[in-house]
Design an enzyme around this catalytic site. Structure first.
Site, PDB file in Angstrom:
ATOM      1  N   ASP A  45       0.798  -0.692   0.112  1.00  0.00           N
ATOM      2  CA  ASP A  45       0.028  -0.146  -0.382  1.00  0.00           C
ATOM      3  C   ASP A  45       0.860   1.230  -0.150  1.00  0.00           C
ATOM      4  O   ASP A  45       2.110   1.049  -0.170  1.00  0.00           O
ATOM      5  CB  ASP A  45      -0.992   0.023   1.068  1.00  0.00           C
ATOM      6  CG  ASP A  45      -2.670  -0.337   1.226  1.00  0.00           C
ATOM      7  OD1 ASP A  45      -2.417  -1.293  -0.254  1.00  0.00           O
ATOM      8  OD2 ASP A  45      -2.728  -0.714   1.831  1.00  0.00           O
ATOM      9  N   LYS A  67      -2.583   4.499  -2.800  1.00  0.00           N
ATOM     10  CA  LYS A  67      -2.522   5.705  -3.470  1.00  0.00           C
ATOM     11  C   LYS A  67      -1.627   6.845  -4.386  1.00  0.00           C
ATOM     12  O   LYS A  67      -0.600   6.973  -3.425  1.00  0.00           O
ATOM     13  CB  LYS A  67      -3.869   6.092  -2.428  1.00  0.00           C
ATOM     14  CG  LYS A  67      -3.884   7.459  -3.438  1.00  0.00           C
ATOM     15  CD  LYS A  67      -6.401   8.165  -2.845  1.00  0.00           C
ATOM     16  CE  LYS A  67      -5.274   8.318  -0.554  1.00  0.00           C
ATOM     17  NZ  LYS A  67      -6.462   9.107  -0.295  1.00  0.00           N
ATOM     18  N   GLY A  98      -0.521  -0.612   6.034  1.00  0.00           N
ATOM     19  CA  GLY A  98      -0.288  -0.201   6.959  1.00  0.00           C
ATOM     20  C   GLY A  98      -1.178  -0.389   8.150  1.00  0.00           C
ATOM     21  O   GLY A  98      -2.193  -0.906   7.783  1.00  0.00           O
ATOM     22  N   ALA A 129      -2.707   1.939  13.666  1.00  0.00           N
ATOM     23  CA  ALA A 129      -2.342   3.144  14.335  1.00  0.00           C
ATOM     24  C   ALA A 129      -2.551   3.905  15.954  1.00  0.00           C
ATOM     25  O   ALA A 129      -2.249   4.729  16.168  1.00  0.00           O
ATOM     26  CB  ALA A 129      -2.254   4.287  12.910  1.00  0.00           C
ATOM     27  N   MET A 182      -7.934   8.452   9.255  1.00  0.00           N
ATOM     28  CA  MET A 182      -9.028   8.967   8.231  1.00  0.00           C
ATOM     29  C   MET A 182      -9.655  10.402   8.756  1.00  0.00           C
ATOM     30  O   MET A 182     -10.837  11.020   7.973  1.00  0.00           O
ATOM     31  CB  MET A 182      -9.623   8.515   7.912  1.00  0.00           C
ATOM     32  CG  MET A 182      -9.232   7.402   7.446  1.00  0.00           C
ATOM     33  SD  MET A 182      -9.995   6.165   6.075  1.00  0.00           S
ATOM     34  CE  MET A 182     -10.752   5.312   7.856  1.00  0.00           C
TER      35      MET A 182
HETATM   36  N1  SAH Z   1      -5.144   0.159   8.505  1.00  0.00           N
HETATM   37  C1  SAH Z   1      -4.882   0.745   9.283  1.00  0.00           C
HETATM   38  C2  SAH Z   1      -5.772   2.011   9.108  1.00  0.00           C
HETATM   39  C3  SAH Z   1      -6.099   2.492   8.011  1.00  0.00           C
HETATM   40  S1  SAH Z   1      -7.122   3.801   6.969  1.00  0.00           S
HETATM   41  C4  SAH Z   1      -4.180   1.100  10.734  1.00  0.00           C
HETATM   42  O1  SAH Z   1      -4.485  -0.511  11.583  1.00  0.00           O
HETATM   43  O2  SAH Z   1      -4.117   1.820  11.424  1.00  0.00           O
HETATM   44  C5  SAH Z   1      -5.602   5.059   6.838  1.00  0.00           C
HETATM   45  C6  SAH Z   1      -5.768   5.997   8.463  1.00  0.00           C
HETATM   46  O3  SAH Z   1      -5.305   5.545   9.636  1.00  0.00           O
HETATM   47  C7  SAH Z   1      -5.242   7.115   8.273  1.00  0.00           C
HETATM   48  O4  SAH Z   1      -5.992   7.798   7.697  1.00  0.00           O
HETATM   49  C8  SAH Z   1      -5.100   7.446   9.461  1.00  0.00           C
HETATM   50  O5  SAH Z   1      -5.945   8.071  10.018  1.00  0.00           O
HETATM   51  C9  SAH Z   1      -4.009   6.304  10.283  1.00  0.00           C
HETATM   52  N2  SAH Z   1      -3.030   6.135  10.164  1.00  0.00           N
HETATM   53  C10 SAH Z   1      -1.935   5.311   9.109  1.00  0.00           C
HETATM   54  N3  SAH Z   1      -1.043   5.978  10.014  1.00  0.00           N
HETATM   55  C11 SAH Z   1      -0.897   6.643  10.627  1.00  0.00           C
HETATM   56  C12 SAH Z   1       0.302   7.068  11.212  1.00  0.00           C
HETATM   57  N4  SAH Z   1       1.518   7.038  11.084  1.00  0.00           N
HETATM   58  N5  SAH Z   1       0.151   8.186  12.027  1.00  0.00           N
HETATM   59  C13 SAH Z   1      -1.603   9.122  12.106  1.00  0.00           C
HETATM   60  N6  SAH Z   1      -2.796   8.079  11.877  1.00  0.00           N
HETATM   61  C14 SAH Z   1      -1.969   6.850  10.995  1.00  0.00           C
END
Ligand code: SAH
Length: 525
Positions: A45, A67, A98, A129, A182
């Site tokens: 991703d 993206k 992620g 996150a 998000m």
């Molecule tokens: N599956 C991912 C989330 C995907 S949705 C997880 O479990 O973390 C993507 C959103 O995750 C972003 O819009 C943001 O809100 C959050 N996000 C992902 N990485 C981040 C980071 N390093 N710092 C802050 N927010 C993060």
């Protein structure tokens, strides 16, 4: 739903959905790292760090399915079909996502598609996150005195808009920490909706951007003033970002451990060969730096081992065996079993190592260096050895290329034979992502650990990056005066030089210069 294809008709591979964690590559799980290392194909991703892709075999396919800047994401059905197709080719596929695959990651949809197609799959969870980025920002999502519940929500849709599916009255009365994923675009809509539904406007709130990476930045305030504070923070805020709402936000100050690390916010380009780079990267990451790896040379076995084998067969005719690198130690000693020998072949030989890292490589084979000079360079080794090897026979085990000074110096007093035990091969190009970062000037430091690496780096860099280095906007950290001289000959200034000519010495120099730079920045700003 169509029945899954008969198993004998197609070789069926597997798909492993792996959570990559929020940013810091160290947050990948061990199971995740093992799956990547075994994969034939990695489908990854947006925001997945190169360092994680580097864990895949060099011949594994790396397929981007995220993206791109300003472009639409690859549609989900296409990704699902891609995973199925790759697995049907018999491949071991890793789907690297992620955070955690099942937390707002559409991992469940992918797993359902795999199940429907009869593809075996596995899920390796990741640090989401909401837990990882918040910890790095100094926010504990629960706290005995401040919050005994936590809720993860999506802030993707406009509050009150046509796609909004959130039960706002329930969320607003939730007794604990609320984390919105998000939620950057609709930040002010979310904050005001919470207040309208009854959350006190003074409830602490924070926006955590790019948590656990070198560009981590947190803006905190209350539901009332956070949107304004975020607006005035300018470029430092942006996606990916989490909105955290609750009393725990106020615990942040003393708990901001990550931002206090000495190299926090610094991105460092490592130019060491693969193999050496891993450990060095971990050292830098432990100090808070973001690490990019661009090996300029590769360490390979020699094309023709005959000279090494021949010298090994005559080992008892030498008095000293001299190593000038850990790679030399490993390639030489690993050759013994191939020839039906073991460490006893070294017999009464005296061992010399150019510096502590080489001595440590010997120690890995339970061998103690008889000599490690005080200055870790060829000249220092020659000087320390000269009085000991007069009239003796010396075997130098080293790379196929390098400076001749050690052999020349020792030959004045001893009988010296030099054999190549490994090969330094130039890399043909730097990784694309590294070139893009250099082009944007988005790298703070480059480490230089030998003159050969310095020269090779120069040859591989585009002119724009060379001039950024020449002007000092990308800074160089050098392991020794010899390496620094090589850089200066190319018109490059050195910003930090190791006092002790070793990797730990280089780390100390980097730390010292970053502290000075940070002090200057904080007094001027
Ligand atoms: N599956 C991912 C989330 C995907 S949705 C997880 O479990 O973390 C993507 C959103 O995750 C972003 O819009 C943001 O809100 C959050 N996000 C992902 N990485 C981040 C980071 N390093 N710092 C802050 N927010 C993060």
């Amino acid at each position: 739903m169509s029945p899954p294809p008969a198993p004998e008709a197609i070789p069926v591979g597997t798909v492993t959905l792996v959570g990559a964690g929020p940013g810091d590559p160290g947050l990948l799980t061990r199971a995740g790292a093992e799956a990547i290392a075994r994969a034939d194909a990695v489908v990854y991703d947006h925001l997945i760090q190169d360092r994680l892709l580097d864990l895949a075999r060099p011949d594994a396919d790396r397929i981007f399915a995220g993206k791109r800047r300003g472009k639409c994401p690859v549609p989900q059905p296409e990704i699902n079909a891609l995973l199925v197709r790759l697995a049907q080719q018999g491949k071991a596929v890793v789907r690297l996502k992620g955070g955690d695959p099942y937390v707002f990651g559409r991992g469940a949809e992918e797993a359902e598609a795999l199940q429907a197609a009869g593809i075996p799959f596995r899920i390796i969870p990741g640090v989401t996150a909401g837990v990882g980025a918040t910890s790095y920002a100094g926010i504990p999502v629960t706290h005995r005195d401040a919050s005994s519940a936590v809720a993860f929500l999506t802030g993707h849709n406009e509050p009150g808009g046509p796609d909004d599916r959130i039960d706002w009255p329930a969320v607003s009365s939730f007794p604990g920490t609320i984390v919105f994923y998000m939620g950057f675009r609709h930040l002010s809509g979310i904050c005001s909706m919470l207040v309208r539904q009854g959350k006190p406007p003074e409830t602490p709130a924070a926006l955590v951007c790019s948590g656990s990476t070198s560009s981590q930045h947190t803006v905190s305030g209350s539901l009332l003033d956070l949107p304004d504070r975020v607006r005035s923070a300018g470029d430092r805020v942006g996606s990916p970002a989490l909105l955290v709402v609750g009393e725990v936000v106020d615990r942040r100050g003393p708990l901001s451990w990550f931002e206090r690390l000495p190299l926090f916010g610094q991105s460092v380009l490592l130019t060491r060969p693969i193999g050496e780079a891993d450990r060095s990267a971990a050292d830098l990451e432990a100090l808070g730096a973001e690490v990019l790896v661009a090996p300029t040379v590769r360490i390979l076995p020699v094309d023709d081992p005959a000279p090494m084998d021949d010298a090994i067969a005559r080992l008892d005719s030498f008095d000293w065996l001299v190593f000038t690198s850990g790679n030399g130690v490993r390639h030489f000693l690993d050759r013994l079993p191939a020839l039906g020998l073991d460490l006893r072949a070294l017999g009464r030989l005296k061992l010399a190592a150019i510096g502590p890292a080489t001595a440590e490589a010997l120690a890995g084979y339970r061998l103690r260096a008889d000599l490690v000079p005080g200055s870790y360079r060829s000249e220092g080794l020659a000087e320390a050895l000269r009085p000991l090897v007069s009239g003796r026979r010396v075997l130098l085990a080293r790379a196929d290329r390098g400076r001749p000074v050690l052999k020349d110096e020792l030959e004045r007093v001893a009988i010296v034979e030099q054999i190549p035990v490994y090969r330094n091969a130039d890399a043909d190009a730097l990784p694309d992502t590294v070139l893009q970062r250099l082009d944007r000037g988005a790298i703070d430091w480059i480490t230089l650990t030998s003159s050969a690496i310095t020269e090779r780096l120069h040859a591989l860099l585009p002119p724009s990056a060379r001039s950024r280095i020449a002007s000092g906007s990308i800074r160089l950290a050098s392991i020794s005066p010899v390496t620094s001289d090589a850089a200066r000959r190319l018109g490059w200034p050195i910003a930090a030089e190791a006092e002790e000519h070793s990797w730990p010495g280089l780390l100390r120099a980097l730390r010292a210069s970053s502290t000075t730079a940070a002090k200057k920045a904080s007094t001027s700003g």
